[in-house]
Structures are given as structure tokens and as C-alpha cells.
Design a protein around this motif. Sequence first.
Motif, PDB file in Angstrom:
ATOM      1  N   ALA A 228      38.734  45.295 -21.065  1.00 35.90           N
ATOM      2  CA  ALA A 228      39.607  45.101 -19.912  1.00 35.90           C
ATOM      3  C   ALA A 228      38.803  45.091 -18.614  1.00 35.90           C
ATOM      4  CB  ALA A 228      40.668  46.200 -19.864  1.00 35.90           C
ATOM      5  N   VAL A 229      37.847  46.023 -18.491  1.00 38.80           N
ATOM      6  CA  VAL A 229      36.989  46.058 -17.293  1.00 38.80           C
ATOM      7  C   VAL A 229      36.234  44.745 -17.157  1.00 38.80           C
ATOM      8  CG1 VAL A 229      35.062  47.223 -16.161  1.00 38.80           C
ATOM      9  CG2 VAL A 229      36.756  48.571 -17.418  1.00 38.80           C
ATOM     10  N   GLU A 230      35.655  44.289 -18.247  1.00 41.00           N
ATOM     11  CA  GLU A 230      34.852  43.069 -18.205  1.00 41.00           C
ATOM     12  C   GLU A 230      35.710  41.835 -17.946  1.00 41.00           C
ATOM     13  OE1 GLU A 230      32.955  43.554 -21.961  1.00 41.00           O
ATOM     14  OE2 GLU A 230      31.337  44.799 -21.145  1.00 41.00           O
ATOM     15  N   ALA A 231      36.940  41.825 -18.466  1.00 40.92           N
ATOM     16  CA  ALA A 231      37.838  40.693 -18.231  1.00 40.92           C
ATOM     17  C   ALA A 231      38.212  40.589 -16.755  1.00 40.92           C
ATOM     18  CB  ALA A 231      39.092  40.834 -19.095  1.00 40.92           C
ATOM     19  N   ILE A 232      38.520  41.739 -16.141  1.00 44.78           N
ATOM     20  CA  ILE A 232      38.840  41.743 -14.712  1.00 44.78           C
ATOM     21  C   ILE A 232      37.633  41.283 -13.896  1.00 44.78           C
ATOM     22  CG2 ILE A 232      39.193  43.303 -12.764  1.00 44.78           C
ATOM     23  CD1 ILE A 232      41.829  42.733 -13.954  1.00 44.78           C
ATOM     24  N   ASP A 233      36.459  41.788 -14.226  1.00 44.99           N
ATOM     25  CA  ASP A 233      35.251  41.419 -13.485  1.00 44.99           C
ATOM     26  C   ASP A 233      35.029  39.906 -13.549  1.00 44.99           C
ATOM     27  OD1 ASP A 233      32.513  42.357 -12.280  1.00 44.99           O
ATOM     28  OD2 ASP A 233      32.003  40.961 -13.885  1.00 44.99           O
ATOM     29  N   ARG A 234      35.165  39.340 -14.712  1.00 46.23           N
ATOM     30  CA  ARG A 234      34.931  37.900 -14.880  1.00 46.23           C
ATOM     31  C   ARG A 234      35.972  37.076 -14.122  1.00 46.23           C
ATOM     32  NH1 ARG A 234      36.995  34.358 -18.602  1.00 46.23           N
ATOM     33  NH2 ARG A 234      35.755  32.480 -19.032  1.00 46.23           N
ATOM     34  N   ALA A 235      37.249  37.513 -14.205  1.00 48.74           N
ATOM     35  CA  ALA A 235      38.307  36.774 -13.499  1.00 48.74           C
ATOM     36  C   ALA A 235      38.146  36.876 -11.991  1.00 48.74           C
ATOM     37  CB  ALA A 235      39.676  37.301 -13.926  1.00 48.74           C
ATOM     38  N   MET A 236      37.668  38.027 -11.496  1.00 49.88           N
ATOM     39  CA  MET A 236      37.437  38.176 -10.059  1.00 49.88           C
ATOM     40  C   MET A 236      36.365  37.214  -9.560  1.00 49.88           C
ATOM     41  SD  MET A 236      37.678  42.331  -9.606  1.00 49.88           S
ATOM     42  CE  MET A 236      37.257  42.305  -7.853  1.00 49.88           C
TER      43      MET A 236
END
Length: 502
Positions: A228-236
Motif C-alpha cells: 500500500a505504501v509503495e502503491a501510493i508513492d508510485r501514484a503520487m
Amino acid sequence: MQKHIVRVYPSKERLPREEQLAWKLARVATDEAPIDEEAAEMVINRIIDNAAVAVAALNRQPVANARTQALAHPNPGGATLFGLPSTQRFSCEWAAWANGVAVRELDFHDTFLAADYSHPADNIPPILAVAQQTGRRGVDVLRGILAAYEVHISLVKAICLHKHKKDHIAHLAPAATVGIGALLGLPTEVIYQAVQQAVHVSFQTRQSRKGEISSWKAYAPAFAGKQAVEAIDRAMRGETSPSPIYEGEDSVIAWMLDGPEAVYEVWLPEPGEPRRQILESYTKEHSAEYQAQALIDLAFRMREKIDDFEQIKEIVIHTSHHTHYVIGSGSGDPQKYDPEASRETLDHSIMYIFAVALQDGTWHHERSYAPERARRPDTVRLWRKIRTVEDPEWTARYHHPDPSQKAFGGRVEILFNDGRTLVDEIAVANAHPNGARPFRRPDYIRKFDTLTESIIERAERDRFLRLVERLPELTPEEVLDLNVVVPRTWLTHAERDHRGIF
């Protein structure tokens, strides 16, 4: 609450993103609903609960190994770890990983059961880690956790993963993603893309909870939080993800769940409606699979009427489909009767759990699973006389749509060698909101004290509790201290040699 119909759409039938489930989940994060006071108090309870079970598990090997992985990723502007002072900080995705394993290791924190299974407090470690790295306030943490619980519980009510042998972290990953999005105040578009990535990479089989259960049972939710952390980082950073992730012709509903003809009803809050579904979840008084909680309490009650356990001929537990097939004899797992089985397997064997609870009249997160306890000859004899059967009545009560009517217990029949029988039943655990002794703040603190008494000092205990009880008003600096520090000498594995590649 508002009902949303979710089904598969052929590629030629374009579904607007505003009509996709991932977008609607993202809107739970971006809708500025007021904070419900009772729900906010429950968030504080669950942070206390997580800290209690995490600290108690800090020196267990899976937790120690996860911590050494985090130690290899220091970040002066990062997040903190359970057990270590806030002056030591690490990259937030690895803090989420290590803290998530610590929270999950003992299988002793909160639960919500409906169409599927969940431990919603698994959302807290990644949300808190991101909050610490990004300098968020306590009220932001509160909003993030409430949003994550709302999405998690809505998905668990609506979509069954277990019948397709998919692990329940497939609902945890999007929930944690929504929670992080709410914490950071991100646009709906960004959270939507992150949710789709999180769903796409989090579908795994249930072999992690079948047969000889391994330490991955504790790592799996932490893995979802890290995703979840990595998904948010990538989408940001402006990246997109597979879409529509739920409704697509070749996506998860069509090929991993009920198939192209499936129709699901997902209920989400109306715009402006406070997020209160956390109040439908419940914690554990005993360190065991949730569906064993009520039956442990029942064993304590029934043992008072038994003079000689050797005179028991058979014990039959009449219970729900889920209990029978997941932790009962209906699983077909011989490991559930094996005295050499792992702790992870034993806490998913209601036959073992009921035998020990009946004999001892107590339940302990370590002593009740000790190898010498599991191998005791009289326990093995009793254990192998116990079986479960599915009872349609208990299955119906397990799935009852009214939270006040849901039941997770069963009816137990004990047959003695002389022909006598002892029969009793229980619907919910004593600690359940509808139980004999529902857990309140003092109970969460008592559980915290019991699990941490020999590990942390009184001053540290008081500091942590005073801080967390002020959650809505905490500054970013105070959020950094929302962990529990233990004496360095107690962390016997904290500086062990790294055995991996980090």
C-alpha cells in the motif's frame, strides 16, 4: 450507507472511472466527513491493542527477522519501530513491514468476520509509518485509520475471498491504501490509481493458512501494508495502474472471484456520513483465531462440571461453516491434530484449543502453545477425541446482516464413557460488544499491562498511554513517539547478524 452494484464489464463496454469500485473506495478517503467521537475513541483503543501485542512479540524470531530487515534501511526523516527510540528512524515502507509483522505475530489483535475474514488493525502500521515520515498530525492519523477501517469492513461484508481460496490480504491492501490517501489528503485520482495497483498485486492463495502454517501468516498482512505504501508513492509520481481493477474483463472478479456473471453489492458511506464501521469490529481477549474466542470462554465454563477428563469419550462442536472448515476438522488438515505442529497451526486448530482450555481453565499467548504443552499425553488423548460439524443454524447466525444477531460460537456436546452428556452453547465471546463482558478502555489497558509488564518500565508505559489518549491533538513531533520503547538489553535479536541480502 449507499449501495453500489459491482459487476464485470466487457472491454467494449467502457465503464467511467467515477462508476468503478476503486474510484468509489478512493472517495471514502477524500470525502471530508466529520469525525465520530465514539469511533475516534475506538481508534485509540486499537492503537493501544496493537502496541500491546507487538511488544509481547518483539523477540519472536519472525518479528526479530523483520526488524533486522528494517534496520538495513535507515532514514533520518523516516518512521519509527516498536521497541526502539524515536531517534532511530527508517524508511516508512520497511517500518510498516517490521511493525506489521510484530502486530500480527501473536494473532491477538482485532477482527471482523462477515462474508470474508479480516484483522482491520493491520491497517494501522502502514498508516502510522507514513504519517511519521511525512510529518502528519494526530488528527490526520485518526482520519486515515477510520477511512481504512471503513473500506476494509465494507469489502469484507460484500466480497468473499475464502471460497475462491484467496488470502484475505486482498481486501487489506486497498483499505490501507485508502487510509494512507486520507492521511495525506491526496486527490481522488491519485488514490484511485494506487488502489488499483494495490488490488492487482495483493491477490494470493490461502495456502499461507492451510496445512502446515508457516511464519508467513504474520508477514502476509505486513506485506500488504508495504504494498500500500509503495502503491501510493508510485501514484503520487503520476503513474497509472490496471483499470478497471475490479470490473475489468480480465481482472479480479472475472478470473479470481465469482466470474464474469458475478454481481456484488458493496455498501459505502454517503457523502458527509461519519465513518463508524470500526465500531462493528472486535478485539481478542485470548491469543487464538477469532472463531475460537467464544469456544475458549465456553470451555472455561464447561470444565467446572467435569471431574475427570479421562472419562470423556467424545466432544462434538456444532458450529458454522467457516469455523468447521477453517479451524475445525472439516479442514481435512492432519496437522491440526499433530503435537509437533507449529504455533501458527495450533492457533488454527479449535480441537487443540478447546482441549487445552478445557483442561487448564486459562489461556496464555505463550504457555498454551509451548511444545511441551502440546505434547502432553493426556492433552493429546483428549485433543483427538474432539471434532467439529457444520450446523446450518450456526452458519446462518455467522452471516446474519444485523451486527447484534451475528454469532461466532457454537454448541458443544461432551459424551462420557458412562453415557452421560454435557451440553452447552455460546453465541459470542465474553469480550465481544454483545458479550458478557464487552471490552472497554480499561480492558484494553489491562491487556496492554499484562502483555508488557515484564518488558517495559512503568514510566514508558505511562508516557505511551498518556500520548495515545490525546491522539486527535498530537503534533507531528508527538506522532513520532507513538511507539513503545523497551530496554535495549531486552531486544536480544535487535542487532543479530543480517542473514539476507540487505
